[in-house]
Scaffold this motif. Structure first.
Motif, PDB file in Angstrom:
ATOM      1  N   GLN A 125       7.985  -7.751  -0.125  1.00 15.43           N
ATOM      2  CA  GLN A 125       8.397  -6.823   0.929  1.00 15.43           C
ATOM      3  C   GLN A 125       7.798  -5.458   0.637  1.00 15.43           C
ATOM      4  O   GLN A 125       7.755  -5.035  -0.514  1.00 15.43           O
ATOM      5  CB  GLN A 125       9.920  -6.738   0.997  1.00 15.43           C
ATOM      6  CG  GLN A 125      10.587  -8.060   1.343  1.00 15.43           C
ATOM      7  CD  GLN A 125      12.075  -8.064   1.064  1.00 15.43           C
ATOM      8  OE1 GLN A 125      12.669  -7.033   0.763  1.00 15.43           O
ATOM      9  NE2 GLN A 125      12.690  -9.232   1.152  1.00 15.43           N
ATOM     10  N   ARG A 126       7.363  -4.779   1.690  1.00 19.03           N
ATOM     11  CA  ARG A 126       6.673  -3.504   1.497  1.00 19.03           C
ATOM     12  C   ARG A 126       7.623  -2.323   1.381  1.00 19.03           C
ATOM     13  O   ARG A 126       7.185  -1.202   1.093  1.00 19.03           O
ATOM     14  CB  ARG A 126       5.669  -3.283   2.621  1.00 19.03           C
ATOM     15  CG  ARG A 126       4.598  -4.358   2.660  1.00 19.03           C
ATOM     16  CD  ARG A 126       3.437  -3.953   3.538  1.00 19.03           C
ATOM     17  NE  ARG A 126       2.468  -5.043   3.661  1.00 19.03           N
ATOM     18  CZ  ARG A 126       1.265  -4.909   4.195  1.00 19.03           C
ATOM     19  NH1 ARG A 126       0.877  -3.726   4.657  1.00 19.03           N
ATOM     20  NH2 ARG A 126       0.446  -5.942   4.269  1.00 19.03           N
ATOM     21  N   THR A 127       8.904  -2.535   1.623  1.00 17.17           N
ATOM     22  CA  THR A 127       9.916  -1.512   1.398  1.00 17.17           C
ATOM     23  C   THR A 127      11.085  -2.154   0.673  1.00 17.17           C
ATOM     24  O   THR A 127      11.318  -3.366   0.789  1.00 17.17           O
ATOM     25  CB  THR A 127      10.413  -0.877   2.707  1.00 17.17           C
ATOM     26  OG1 THR A 127      10.950  -1.907   3.547  1.00 17.17           O
ATOM     27  CG2 THR A 127       9.281  -0.162   3.422  1.00 17.17           C
ATOM     28  N   ASN A 128      11.821  -1.363  -0.068  1.00 16.25           N
ATOM     29  CA  ASN A 128      12.984  -1.869  -0.777  1.00 16.25           C
ATOM     30  C   ASN A 128      14.163  -1.952   0.189  1.00 16.25           C
ATOM     31  O   ASN A 128      14.648  -0.934   0.681  1.00 16.25           O
ATOM     32  CB  ASN A 128      13.330  -0.957  -1.949  1.00 16.25           C
ATOM     33  CG  ASN A 128      14.609  -1.391  -2.640  1.00 16.25           C
ATOM     34  OD1 ASN A 128      14.937  -2.577  -2.667  1.00 16.25           O
ATOM     35  ND2 ASN A 128      15.343  -0.432  -3.189  1.00 16.25           N
ATOM     36  N   VAL A 129      14.620  -3.162   0.458  1.00 18.08           N
ATOM     37  CA  VAL A 129      15.771  -3.361   1.333  1.00 18.08           C
ATOM     38  C   VAL A 129      16.969  -3.884   0.539  1.00 18.08           C
ATOM     39  O   VAL A 129      17.920  -4.407   1.117  1.00 18.08           O
ATOM     40  CB  VAL A 129      15.434  -4.316   2.507  1.00 18.08           C
ATOM     41  CG1 VAL A 129      14.386  -3.689   3.410  1.00 18.08           C
ATOM     42  CG2 VAL A 129      14.963  -5.676   1.999  1.00 18.08           C
ATOM     43  N   SER A 154      15.662   1.551  -5.778  1.00 20.18           N
ATOM     44  CA  SER A 154      14.504   1.232  -6.605  1.00 20.18           C
ATOM     45  C   SER A 154      14.421   2.207  -7.772  1.00 20.18           C
ATOM     46  O   SER A 154      14.635   3.418  -7.609  1.00 20.18           O
ATOM     47  CB  SER A 154      13.233   1.305  -5.760  1.00 20.18           C
ATOM     48  OG  SER A 154      12.099   1.017  -6.544  1.00 20.18           O
ATOM     49  N   THR A 172       8.912   3.827  -7.515  1.00 22.63           N
ATOM     50  CA  THR A 172       8.273   3.663  -6.221  1.00 22.63           C
ATOM     51  C   THR A 172       6.779   3.930  -6.343  1.00 22.63           C
ATOM     52  O   THR A 172       6.364   4.935  -6.915  1.00 22.63           O
ATOM     53  CB  THR A 172       8.887   4.617  -5.183  1.00 22.63           C
ATOM     54  OG1 THR A 172      10.290   4.348  -5.080  1.00 22.63           O
ATOM     55  CG2 THR A 172       8.247   4.434  -3.823  1.00 22.63           C
ATOM     56  N   PHE A 202       0.107  -1.261  -1.320  1.00 21.09           N
ATOM     57  CA  PHE A 202       1.522  -1.273  -0.978  1.00 21.09           C
ATOM     58  C   PHE A 202       2.319  -1.880  -2.125  1.00 21.09           C
ATOM     59  O   PHE A 202       1.767  -2.523  -3.014  1.00 21.09           O
ATOM     60  CB  PHE A 202       1.788  -2.033   0.327  1.00 21.09           C
ATOM     61  CG  PHE A 202       0.987  -3.287   0.484  1.00 21.09           C
ATOM     62  CD1 PHE A 202      -0.178  -3.282   1.236  1.00 21.09           C
ATOM     63  CD2 PHE A 202       1.391  -4.468  -0.119  1.00 21.09           C
ATOM     64  CE1 PHE A 202      -0.935  -4.444   1.377  1.00 21.09           C
ATOM     65  CE2 PHE A 202       0.653  -5.624   0.032  1.00 21.09           C
ATOM     66  CZ  PHE A 202      -0.520  -5.610   0.780  1.00 21.09           C
ATOM     67  N   GLN A 203       3.607  -1.655  -2.087  1.00 25.28           N
ATOM     68  CA  GLN A 203       4.488  -2.141  -3.147  1.00 25.28           C
ATOM     69  C   GLN A 203       5.097  -3.473  -2.744  1.00 25.28           C
ATOM     70  O   GLN A 203       5.674  -3.612  -1.662  1.00 25.28           O
ATOM     71  CB  GLN A 203       5.606  -1.130  -3.432  1.00 25.28           C
ATOM     72  CG  GLN A 203       6.477  -1.514  -4.621  1.00 25.28           C
ATOM     73  CD  GLN A 203       7.334  -0.363  -5.122  1.00 25.28           C
ATOM     74  OE1 GLN A 203       7.449   0.677  -4.485  1.00 25.28           O
ATOM     75  NE2 GLN A 203       7.942  -0.543  -6.288  1.00 25.28           N
ATOM     76  N   TYR A 226       9.298  -4.822  -7.577  1.00 26.15           N
ATOM     77  CA  TYR A 226      10.370  -3.839  -7.666  1.00 26.15           C
ATOM     78  C   TYR A 226      11.244  -4.072  -8.888  1.00 26.15           C
ATOM     79  O   TYR A 226      11.410  -5.204  -9.355  1.00 26.15           O
ATOM     80  CB  TYR A 226      11.273  -3.917  -6.422  1.00 26.15           C
ATOM     81  CG  TYR A 226      10.579  -3.561  -5.134  1.00 26.15           C
ATOM     82  CD1 TYR A 226      10.596  -2.262  -4.634  1.00 26.15           C
ATOM     83  CD2 TYR A 226       9.909  -4.539  -4.414  1.00 26.15           C
ATOM     84  CE1 TYR A 226       9.962  -1.947  -3.440  1.00 26.15           C
ATOM     85  CE2 TYR A 226       9.268  -4.236  -3.222  1.00 26.15           C
ATOM     86  CZ  TYR A 226       9.300  -2.939  -2.740  1.00 26.15           C
ATOM     87  OH  TYR A 226       8.655  -2.629  -1.558  1.00 26.15           O
TER      88      TYR A 226
END
Length: 247
Positions: free
Chosen positions: A186-190, A195, A198, A209-210, A213
């Motif tokens: 996933q490109r964002t931490n949900v 996190s 970053t 992209f990240q 995590y």
């Protein structure tokens, strides 16, 4: 009560590719002096990887005496994604996730469910994903208990987030505080947890992209992203401070 620092690294090993660079990468990991290493796409007993135990090799390189491995798929399932292999147990051969720890550990395994439809091929419902799982270790750091966990989530839209909720629910049945690491795809931490670090982690040679995590209900006192001689992912490292009532 005093404080004890715990340094955790998470890294998708990409099954140790390229293999001729794996030894150099192990030395680079060891130089970071982690207390815990969380790995994904690790092999154990796979013919394609020379039947090595990647988690065990990471543990040996870093001088970490406690390690365990949980496979999610077999070598044949990797080659033939139409197969639906049985769920495997901790310590069996295959490709999956692992943990190496400086501290004694009690191991916990949980297999994740796919609760959304996956792509169809020629009208047939075919699971083109792979079995997903989470391996957790409850560590004894002095007289303090902390839970660390390694997971590798689906890349299918919505499925990975569903699986992350399953991971979080599972970890909340184990003692806290908690540190979860892995390739979330996933490109964002949900996650419900923030996190610890970053920054872009994929692809390793020029990250855009990240995907990787470390998340926790503890704050980071140090956080870094590292590139290694092998793998198409960069590793995420963070140090946290936990209460140690035994010192």
């Amino acid at each position: 009560m005093s404080r004890a620092d715990l340094t955790v690294l998470t890294l998708n090993l990409q099954q140790g590719k390229p293999p001729e660079q794996f030894a150099a990468g192990l030395a680079e990991i060891a130089a970071l002096r982690p207390d815990v290493v969380l790995v994904q796409e690790a092999d154990r007993g796979s013919l394609l990887s020379g039947r090595v135990d990647h988690t065990g090799l990471v543990a040996a390189a870093c001088g970490l005496e406690h390690w365990q491995f949980l496979p999610g798929r077999s070598t044949w399932a990797t080659v033939l994604p139409f197969l639906n292999p049985r769920r495997k147990d901790v310590g069996e051969n295959g490709t999956g996730v692992g943990i190496a720890s400086r501290y004694p550990a009690t191991w916990h395994a949980h297999h994740l469910e796919t609760k959304r439809p996956l792509p169809r091929r020629r009208g047939f419902h075919v699971d083109m994903d792979q079995p997903r799982q989470v391996l957790a270790a409850t560590l004894a750091v002095g007289d303090t208990t902390v839970t660390v966990a390694s997971t590798h989530l689906s890349w299918h839209e919505g499925v990975g987030e569903d699986q992350l909720r399953q991971v979080e629910d599972f970890l909340q049945t184990l003692p806290g505080p908690r540190i979860l690491g892995g390739d979330f795809n996933q490109r964002t931490n949900v996650s419900i947890w923030p996190s610890l670090c970053t920054g872009p982690t994929y692809p390793a040679h020029r990250p855009r992209f990240q995907l990787d995590y470390l998340v926790s209900d503890l704050p980071a006192i140090r956080a870094e992203i590292h590139r290694f001689s092998f793998s198409d992912h960069r590793g995420v490292l963070a140090a946290v401070s936990i209460a140690d009532e035994g010192q």
